[in-house]
Write an enzyme that holds these catalytic residues in place. Structure first.
Site, mmCIF file in Angstrom:
data_model
loop_
_atom_site.group_PDB
_atom_site.id
_atom_site.type_symbol
_atom_site.label_atom_id
_atom_site.label_comp_id
_atom_site.label_asym_id
_atom_site.label_seq_id
_atom_site.Cartn_x
_atom_site.Cartn_y
_atom_site.Cartn_z
ATOM 1 C CG ASP A 138 -0.851 32.937 -67.229
ATOM 2 O OD1 ASP A 138 -0.261 34.035 -67.361
ATOM 3 O OD2 ASP A 138 -1.050 32.185 -68.202
ATOM 4 C CD GLU A 145 -1.165 35.247 -73.644
ATOM 5 O OE1 GLU A 145 -2.137 34.996 -72.930
ATOM 6 O OE2 GLU A 145 -0.223 35.979 -73.269
HETATM 7 C C1 BGC Z 1 0.590 34.115 -70.576
HETATM 8 C C2 BGC Z 1 1.899 33.602 -70.024
HETATM 9 C C3 BGC Z 1 2.871 34.740 -69.816
HETATM 10 C C4 BGC Z 1 2.223 35.791 -68.939
HETATM 11 C C5 BGC Z 1 3.113 36.978 -68.658
HETATM 12 C C6 BGC Z 1 0.067 35.300 -69.787
HETATM 13 O O1 BGC Z 1 -1.056 35.866 -70.384
HETATM 14 O O2 BGC Z 1 -0.363 33.074 -70.583
HETATM 15 O O3 BGC Z 1 2.442 32.637 -70.897
HETATM 16 O O4 BGC Z 1 4.069 34.266 -69.264
HETATM 17 O O5 BGC Z 1 1.047 36.263 -69.569
HETATM 18 O O6 BGC Z 1 3.212 37.817 -69.733
#
Ligand code: BGC
Length: 579
Positions: free
Chosen positions: A272, A458
């Site tokens: 991630d 998030e």
């Molecule tokens: C998220 C992911 C995402 C990634 C790229 C992260 O903070 O947890 O779900 O794909 O960012 O943007």
């Protein structure tokens, strides 16, 4: 039966032949994913042998789809000009349509798709997302999220299909098939995320600790990954949460032994966001991470760190080879060596009517009717209607996070239809709009009151978390819209726009009809289709619905399956007109 994506004839030989010719620098380059701006120059792609480029929040690659393609063609040419000419993967968070591109078709978020229970529809939505992602220059999407959310306090509940493992597995399979199915001309690589325990952390904290016992971990959280792998998913993203105190990015037992070992996943495990800077590149690579996301601001020192790790024996050479083998395998499977560039003819298909029709169908099928009394629904076309609330005429608010911007938008965006616009298309009688509950409309027959949660993504959306911006109930103002109209004796139809079930027990009592509409996306007209009775309600709750704020006192919120909390509505509930 659709042919599976892993038609590997000859691929393994090509992978081994290429791998045997690669230097350590070239291998580390393949494991590096960068952004397409900031301190990354076009030449870095060539000089540092970059394997992948990500686009998410931040400067756009260009002014329009042709501009986006042009930027990615420029970068791809750099990659192809290297000694071995290994093409780049271009990754994007297309989690409900190509949602980073304004003007794309935006589908309901996964929670709404979970309410449809319609795997064929999920497959079609994913296939359309693949086309629109390809049209904007991408060949990799970070979707689907196959989390099993236990607690509505988690800010990412809506990214997941359901609290039910079987539904999630079924729709995960459909999503992977749609994104990368061999029968589709324009496939992208899909990503099952976030491995594992993202939605099952204690008290629903994004990135928190998951203390679930082994049995539940294996029976409730793992099956969607097994389903995605059986369907040939190309990548799996590691999660930011901990599992029993161990960071998932450093969890060798789960990533290497379980995911790559027992589950036989042969694709790419991607980290991630900038996980290397949090957990250290040596630890995450040794745990089994193959590609490191968003190396940004410290590209040289990151690559040097990995190189030193290998030279000093801290990272086994075999681990590097395993990572690169997986990356090359997926690039071959995607056909990138033969077809590295975006197809310009796809641009006209972005937001095309045929795509929007499918999204509108998904909206219709996602709506869950929780109450309908006094014949409030269906609306009569010649009724005098007042639409109430700012959510009634705002495409950004109806779409949630990951729409145009990471945290979503609170404005209308290109190509979208609002709920009010949808209603106006059907109505033959007068339609008034009371944006903030202060208008005094002249004797309406019915009020359609649209309330909900403002967009979040998030940890911003965690309830009781660091940001603490959201609550389990409606805002005072939204509660007041419903109270005021029902006290006037006007028939009230409440449409709830939310990324999760909220505590609305009192509002359901006050309203005549109550519809859970989740985060429908760009096709607000799908709501009018059902409110006016042109289509029946088909949606079934993808989550059990909480009765009271007190239900959330426990670690797992009201979703926990031990039976100690009785939901207001069970999972699977949904009324129909019954015609
Ligand atoms: C998220 C992911 C995402 C990634 C790229 C992260 O903070 O947890 O779900 O794909 O960012 O943007």
């Amino acid at each position: 039966m659709k042919e599976k994506v892993n038609n590997d004839s000859g691929i393994e030989e090509r992978v081994e032949s290429l791998l045997s010719r690669m230097t350590l620098e070239e291998k580390i380059g393949q494991m590096t994913q960068v952004r397409h701006f900031d301190d990354i120059t076009t030449e870095d792609v060539k000089n540092k042998f970059i394997g992948s480029v990500i686009h998410t929040q931040g400067p756009l690659p260009g002014n329009d789809a042709a501009g986006w393609q042009a930027r990615f063609i420029e970068l791809q040419k750099q990659a192809l000009s290297t000694r071995l000419g290994i093409p780049l993967l271009f990754g994007v968070d297309a989690v409900h349509g190509q949602n980073t591109y304004e003007g794309a078709t935006i589908f309901p978020h996964n929670i709404g798709l979970g309410a449809t229970r319609n795997a064929d529809l999920v497959e079609k939505a994913a296939a359309i997302t693949a086309i629109e992602s390809r049209a904007t220059g991408f060949n990799w999407v970070f979707s689907p999220c196959v989390a099993i959310p236990f607690n509505e306090k988690w800010g990412r509940v809506y990214e997941a299909f359901s609290e039910d493992t079987a539904i999630t597995s079924d729709l995960a399979r459909a999503s992977v098939r749609g994104h990368q199915g061999a029968s589709y001309a324009h496939k992208v690589m899909a990503t099952a995320k976030h491995f594992i325990g993202d939605g099952a952390t204690d008290f629903g904290v994004e990135g928190g600790n998951c203390s679930l016992n082994q049995k539940d971990l294996h029976q409730r959280l793992l099956p969607p990954y097994r389903a995605a792998i059986e369907e040939g998913v190309g990548s799996v993203m590691a999660s930011f949460n901990k599992l029993d105190g161990i960071s998932m990015h450093a969890h060798k037992a789960m990533i290497t032994d379980t995911l790559k070992g027992s589950l036989k996943f042969d694709g790419i495990v991607v980290s991630d966001w900038k996980a290397y800077s949090r957990f250290g590149e040596t630890d995450i690579i040794n745990a089994g991470i193959d590609m490191v996301m968003a190396v940004d601001g410290d590209l040289s020192s990151f690559q040097e760190g990995v190189r030193n790790g290998v030279h000093q024996g801290a990272i086994p050479q075999a681990r590097i080879d395993d990572a690169v083998r997986r990356i090359l395998r997926q690039k071959f499977r995607l056909g990138l060596f033969d077809n590295p560039f975006p197809d310009q003819t796809l641009i006209s298909r972005i937001g095309a009517p045929a795509h929007r029709d499918v999204a509108r169908q998904a909206v219709r099928e996602s709506l869950v009717l929780l109450k309908n009394e006094r014949h409030a629904l269906p609306l009569k076309k010649d009724a005098k209607i007042v639409v109430v609330g700012e959510f009634g005429d705002n495409a950004g608010l109806q779409s949630g996070g990951w729409t145009v911007n990471w945290q979503g938008s609170e404005a209308n965006y290109e190509g979208a239809t609002t709920i009010l616009q949808g209603i106006r298309k059907y109505a033959t009688g007068e339609v008034q709009y009371d944006k903030d509950g202060t208008a005094t409309p002249s004797s309406p027959d019915v009020a359609v009151i649209v309330v909900g949660e403002t967009p979040y993504a998030e940890f911003f959306g965690d309830i009781g978390g660091e940001m603490n911006k959201y609550q389990l109930t409606l805002s005072e103002a939204h509660q007041e819209y419903i109270r005021a109209y029902s006290e006037k004796g006007i028939k009230t139809v409440v449409v709830l726009i939310s990324g999760r079930p909220l505590v609305v027990t009192q509002q359901i009592q006050q309203a005549d009809a109550f519809v859970a509409a989740w985060l429908p996306g760009s096709e607000g007209a799908g709501i009018a289709d059902v409110l006016f009775g042109e289509h029946d309600f088909q949606g079934k709750l993808p989550h059990s619905w909480p009765r009271a704020v007190e239900d959330f006192a426990g670690k797992y919120g009201p979703n926990f399956w031990d039976g100690s909390i009785v939901p207001l509505f069970p999972i699977g509930f949904g009324l129909h007109y019954g015609r």
